[in-house]
Motif scaffolding. Structure first.
Motif, PDB file in Angstrom:
ATOM      1  N   VAL A   1      33.976  47.203  67.962  1.00  0.00           N
ATOM      2  CA  VAL A   1      32.655  46.628  68.256  1.00  0.00           C
ATOM      3  C   VAL A   1      32.601  45.890  69.592  1.00  0.00           C
ATOM      4  O   VAL A   1      31.608  45.234  69.898  1.00  0.00           O
ATOM      5  N   ARG A   2      33.637  46.003  70.407  1.00  0.00           N
ATOM      6  CA  ARG A   2      33.679  45.199  71.623  1.00  0.00           C
ATOM      7  C   ARG A   2      32.545  45.534  72.589  1.00  0.00           C
ATOM      8  O   ARG A   2      32.174  44.702  73.413  1.00  0.00           O
ATOM      9  N   ARG A   3      31.976  46.730  72.491  1.00  0.00           N
ATOM     10  CA  ARG A   3      30.880  47.098  73.396  1.00  0.00           C
ATOM     11  C   ARG A   3      29.562  46.402  73.025  1.00  0.00           C
ATOM     12  O   ARG A   3      28.649  46.321  73.847  1.00  0.00           O
ATOM     13  N   VAL A   4      29.466  45.921  71.794  1.00  0.00           N
ATOM     14  CA  VAL A   4      28.203  45.312  71.356  1.00  0.00           C
ATOM     15  C   VAL A   4      28.350  43.854  70.931  1.00  0.00           C
ATOM     16  O   VAL A   4      27.345  43.169  70.710  1.00  0.00           O
ATOM     17  N   ILE A   5      29.589  43.370  70.806  1.00  0.00           N
ATOM     18  CA  ILE A   5      29.814  41.959  70.495  1.00  0.00           C
ATOM     19  C   ILE A   5      30.700  41.372  71.588  1.00  0.00           C
ATOM     20  O   ILE A   5      31.867  41.749  71.723  1.00  0.00           O
ATOM     21  N   PRO A   6      30.181  40.451  72.406  1.00  0.00           N
ATOM     22  CA  PRO A   6      30.980  39.866  73.487  1.00  0.00           C
ATOM     23  C   PRO A   6      32.199  39.123  72.938  1.00  0.00           C
ATOM     24  O   PRO A   6      32.143  38.543  71.839  1.00  0.00           O
ATOM     25  N   PRO A   7      33.307  39.105  73.682  1.00  0.00           N
ATOM     26  CA  PRO A   7      34.525  38.420  73.218  1.00  0.00           C
ATOM     27  C   PRO A   7      34.291  36.956  72.856  1.00  0.00           C
ATOM     28  O   PRO A   7      34.904  36.445  71.919  1.00  0.00           O
ATOM     29  N   VAL A   8      33.397  36.287  73.569  1.00  0.00           N
ATOM     30  CA  VAL A   8      33.154  34.876  73.303  1.00  0.00           C
ATOM     31  C   VAL A   8      32.546  34.659  71.916  1.00  0.00           C
ATOM     32  O   VAL A   8      32.689  33.583  71.328  1.00  0.00           O
ATOM     33  N   GLU A   9      31.857  35.664  71.376  1.00  0.00           N
ATOM     34  CA  GLU A   9      31.221  35.524  70.062  1.00  0.00           C
ATOM     35  C   GLU A   9      32.162  35.864  68.907  1.00  0.00           C
ATOM     36  O   GLU A   9      31.930  35.440  67.771  1.00  0.00           O
ATOM     37  N   TRP A  10      33.208  36.634  69.177  1.00  0.00           N
ATOM     38  CA  TRP A  10      34.047  37.142  68.102  1.00  0.00           C
ATOM     39  C   TRP A  10      34.725  36.052  67.263  1.00  0.00           C
ATOM     40  O   TRP A  10      34.781  36.180  66.026  1.00  0.00           O
ATOM     41  N   PRO A  11      35.245  34.974  67.857  1.00  0.00           N
ATOM     42  CA  PRO A  11      35.874  33.933  67.026  1.00  0.00           C
ATOM     43  C   PRO A  11      34.952  33.358  65.956  1.00  0.00           C
ATOM     44  O   PRO A  11      35.434  32.902  64.907  1.00  0.00           O
ATOM     45  N   ALA A  12      33.647  33.385  66.201  1.00  0.00           N
ATOM     46  CA  ALA A  12      32.706  32.868  65.202  1.00  0.00           C
ATOM     47  C   ALA A  12      32.618  33.770  63.978  1.00  0.00           C
ATOM     48  O   ALA A  12      32.164  33.336  62.918  1.00  0.00           O
ATOM     49  N   PHE A  13      33.065  35.019  64.121  1.00  0.00           N
ATOM     50  CA  PHE A  13      32.984  35.981  63.024  1.00  0.00           C
ATOM     51  C   PHE A  13      34.311  36.226  62.317  1.00  0.00           C
ATOM     52  O   PHE A  13      34.342  36.556  61.130  1.00  0.00           O
ATOM     53  N   SER A  14      35.420  36.092  63.038  1.00  0.00           N
ATOM     54  CA  SER A  14      36.698  36.612  62.545  1.00  0.00           C
ATOM     55  C   SER A  14      37.173  35.953  61.251  1.00  0.00           C
ATOM     56  O   SER A  14      37.697  36.644  60.355  1.00  0.00           O
ATOM     57  N   GLU A  15      37.004  34.653  61.109  1.00  0.00           N
ATOM     58  CA  GLU A  15      37.480  33.983  59.893  1.00  0.00           C
ATOM     59  C   GLU A  15      36.736  34.495  58.658  1.00  0.00           C
ATOM     60  O   GLU A  15      37.349  34.771  57.617  1.00  0.00           O
ATOM     61  N   ASP A  16      35.411  34.633  58.773  1.00  0.00           N
ATOM     62  CA  ASP A  16      34.639  35.136  57.642  1.00  0.00           C
ATOM     63  C   ASP A  16      34.978  36.593  57.336  1.00  0.00           C
ATOM     64  O   ASP A  16      35.024  36.993  56.166  1.00  0.00           O
ATOM     65  N   ILE A  17      35.206  37.390  58.364  1.00  0.00           N
ATOM     66  CA  ILE A  17      35.566  38.790  58.134  1.00  0.00           C
ATOM     67  C   ILE A  17      36.872  38.883  57.349  1.00  0.00           C
ATOM     68  O   ILE A  17      36.977  39.609  56.353  1.00  0.00           O
ATOM     69  N   ASP A  18      37.888  38.117  57.773  1.00  0.00           N
ATOM     70  CA  ASP A  18      39.163  38.126  57.051  1.00  0.00           C
ATOM     71  C   ASP A  18      38.982  37.694  55.595  1.00  0.00           C
ATOM     72  O   ASP A  18      39.541  38.294  54.668  1.00  0.00           O
ATOM     73  N   ALA A  19      38.173  36.654  55.390  1.00  0.00           N
ATOM     74  CA  ALA A  19      37.946  36.158  54.034  1.00  0.00           C
ATOM     75  C   ALA A  19      37.231  37.200  53.182  1.00  0.00           C
ATOM     76  O   ALA A  19      37.577  37.409  52.008  1.00  0.00           O
ATOM     77  N   ILE A  20      36.240  37.861  53.759  1.00  0.00           N
ATOM     78  CA  ILE A  20      35.488  38.882  53.015  1.00  0.00           C
ATOM     79  C   ILE A  20      36.375  40.066  52.655  1.00  0.00           C
ATOM     80  O   ILE A  20      36.341  40.569  51.524  1.00  0.00           O
ATOM     81  N   LEU A  21      37.179  40.511  53.589  1.00  0.00           N
ATOM     82  CA  LEU A  21      38.080  41.638  53.304  1.00  0.00           C
ATOM     83  C   LEU A  21      39.042  41.295  52.172  1.00  0.00           C
ATOM     84  O   LEU A  21      39.318  42.127  51.297  1.00  0.00           O
ATOM     85  N   ALA A  22      39.542  40.060  52.162  1.00  0.00           N
ATOM     86  CA  ALA A  22      40.442  39.632  51.090  1.00  0.00           C
ATOM     87  C   ALA A  22      39.710  39.532  49.755  1.00  0.00           C
ATOM     88  O   ALA A  22      40.224  39.956  48.707  1.00  0.00           O
TER      89      ALA A  22
END
Length: 324
Positions: free
Chosen positions: A15-36
Motif C-alpha cells: 500500500v505504499r503508493r497510497v499510504i504515505p510512510p508518515v501515516e503508516w505508524p498510526a495504523f500498524s499497531e491496530d493491524i497487528d492486533a487485528i490479525l492476531a
C-alpha cells in the motif's frame, strides 16, 4: 539480535503508493492486533470496495462489491464475521449466516438509500400496483427486503429484472439505478425517489470538465449516478465491474465516478494506470476504522440481530437474487 518484522510491516509494500510512510505508524499497531485477533477468534473480515486501503488491503479477507460480498458470505467457515461496510451489508451477511456472529464496527454506519424507504412504503407500493413484482436494491434494511419479491445489486440489476419475465417491475429505492437499467430493457420500470448521497453529486458537467483538463481520460461511472452522468461516461458498472474494466483495458488515465477510496484500492493493483480522483466521500463507510474493527473483535461489538418476523422473508429475497 534482530527481531522478525511484524505482520503489519510486511504488508506496507502493498500500500505504499497510497499510504504515505508518515501515516503508516498510526495504523500498524491496530493491524497487528487485528490479525492476531482474527486467528484467536476464528474470525474473518469482509470489506466493501469503499473501505480505506489500510482496511481493504491489510486486514480484510474477502473484498468486493455488495454482490460479491453477499455471494462470499455464504461460503465463510469462520465463527465470526466482521463486516467492514455499512449496516445493510452486515444485515445481509447475517441473513445468509444466521448461526454465525456478525459484527458491525459502528452501528451508525448507515446508508442514504436504506434511509429513503421503509417497509410500510413498500406495502403501499404493492397496494398501488397490485401484481407488479418488486425488486429491492440490497442497499435497504432487512425489513424492506422482507416486503420485496427479490433483491438486486448494481452488478446484477438488469439480470434480475429480466429473470422475472414481467412487463412491469417496481424497482426500489434507487431512482437513478432504476432509470439506468430501464435504458437497457423493454420492461417498464416503476421507480422510487431514493438517491445515494455520494453518487447523486456527480454531474455530466463534471465529466466534461475532467475531459478538458485531462485529454484522453477514460471515464467509468457507477449506475447509482444520474442517467446523464452514465450517458457521458465511457463505461458504467458496479464497483467490481469498474475494477475489472481497469484490469482488462488498462487505460493510461482513468477516472472513477464513485466513492473516493475505490480509486485508491484499485490503484494498488495497477501502478501503471494514472488515476484522476474527484473525491466524493461516503461519510457512512468512513465510520469504519481499524480502531473500531479491533474493538469489535476484542469486545464482540456490535452483534447484528434481525427481527424474527422479517428474517425468513428477507433471506428468501436475497437467496432468490443469488440464484439468478
Amino acid at each position: 539480535m534482530q527481531t522478525a518484522p511484524s505482520s503489519a510491516a510486511s504488508l506496507y509494500d502493498r500500500v505504499r503508493r497510497v499510504i504515505p510512510p508518515v501515516e503508516w505508524p498510526a495504523f500498524s499497531e491496530d493491524i497487528d492486533a487485528i490479525l492476531a485477533l482474527k486467528r484467536e477468534r476464528n474470525a474473518i473480515i469482509l470489506a466493501h470496495n469503499y473501505q480505506t486501503p489500510e482496511i481493504f488491503h491489510c486486514v480484510a479477507d474477502i473484498v468486493g462489491d455488495s454482490l460479491s460480498l453477499a455471494r462470499n458470505a455464504i461460503k465463510v467457515e469462520a465463527d465470526i464475521i466482521v463486516l467492514a461496510g455499512v449496516h445493510f451489508m452486515a444485515e445481509t451477511a447475517k441473513l445468509l449466516n444466521p448461526d454465525k456472529t456478525v459484527l458491525i464496527p459502528d452501528l451508525d454506519a448507515g446508508c442514504s438509500l436504506a434511509d429513503s424507504i421503509s417497509a410500510g412504503d413498500v406495502r403501499l407500493m404493492r397496494q398501488r400496483y397490485p401484481g407488479v413484482p418488486i425488486v429491492t436494491y440490497v442497499n435497504t434494511s432487512a425489513a424492506v427486503k422482507a416486503e420485496s419479491d427479490i433483491c438486486c445489486t448494481s452488478g446484477n440489476a438488469l439480470a434480475v429484472v429480466r429473470s422475472l419475465g414481467a412487463p412491469r417491475v417496481i424497482m426500489l429505492p434507487d431512482e437513478y439505478l432504476a432509470k439506468n437499467v430501464a435504458t437497457q430493457t423493454d420492461v417498464e420500470i416503476i421507480t422510487w425517489k431514493g438517491h445515494c448521497e455520494v453518487h447523486e453529486r456527480f454531474t455530466a458537467a463534471d465529466i466534461r470538465e475532467l475531459r478538458e483538463a485531462h485529454p484522453g481520460v477514460t471515464v467509468l461511472a457507477h449506475p447509482e449516478c444520474p442517467p446523464e452522468v452514465v450517458a457521458e461516461a465511457d463505461f458504467a458498472g458496479s464497483t467490481a465491474a469498474m475494477s475489472d474494466y481497469v484490469g482488462q483495458h488498462r487505460p493510461a488515465r482513468v477516472v472513477l465516478m464513485t466513492e473516493c477510496s475505490m480509486s485508491d484500492n484499485v490503484a494498488v493493483d495497477h501502478p501503471e494506470v494514472d488515476f484522476i480522483r474527484p473525491c466524493n466521500l461516503c461519510p457512512h463507510m468512513k465510520r469504519i476504522t481499524l480502531v473500531n474493527i479491533r474493538a469489535a473483535l476484542e469486545h464482540n461489538r456490535h452483534a447484528v440481530s434481525i427481527n424474527p418476523k422479517v428474517e425468513a422473508r428477507a433471506r428468501h429475497a436475497v437467496e432468490r437474487m443469488l440464484a439468478v
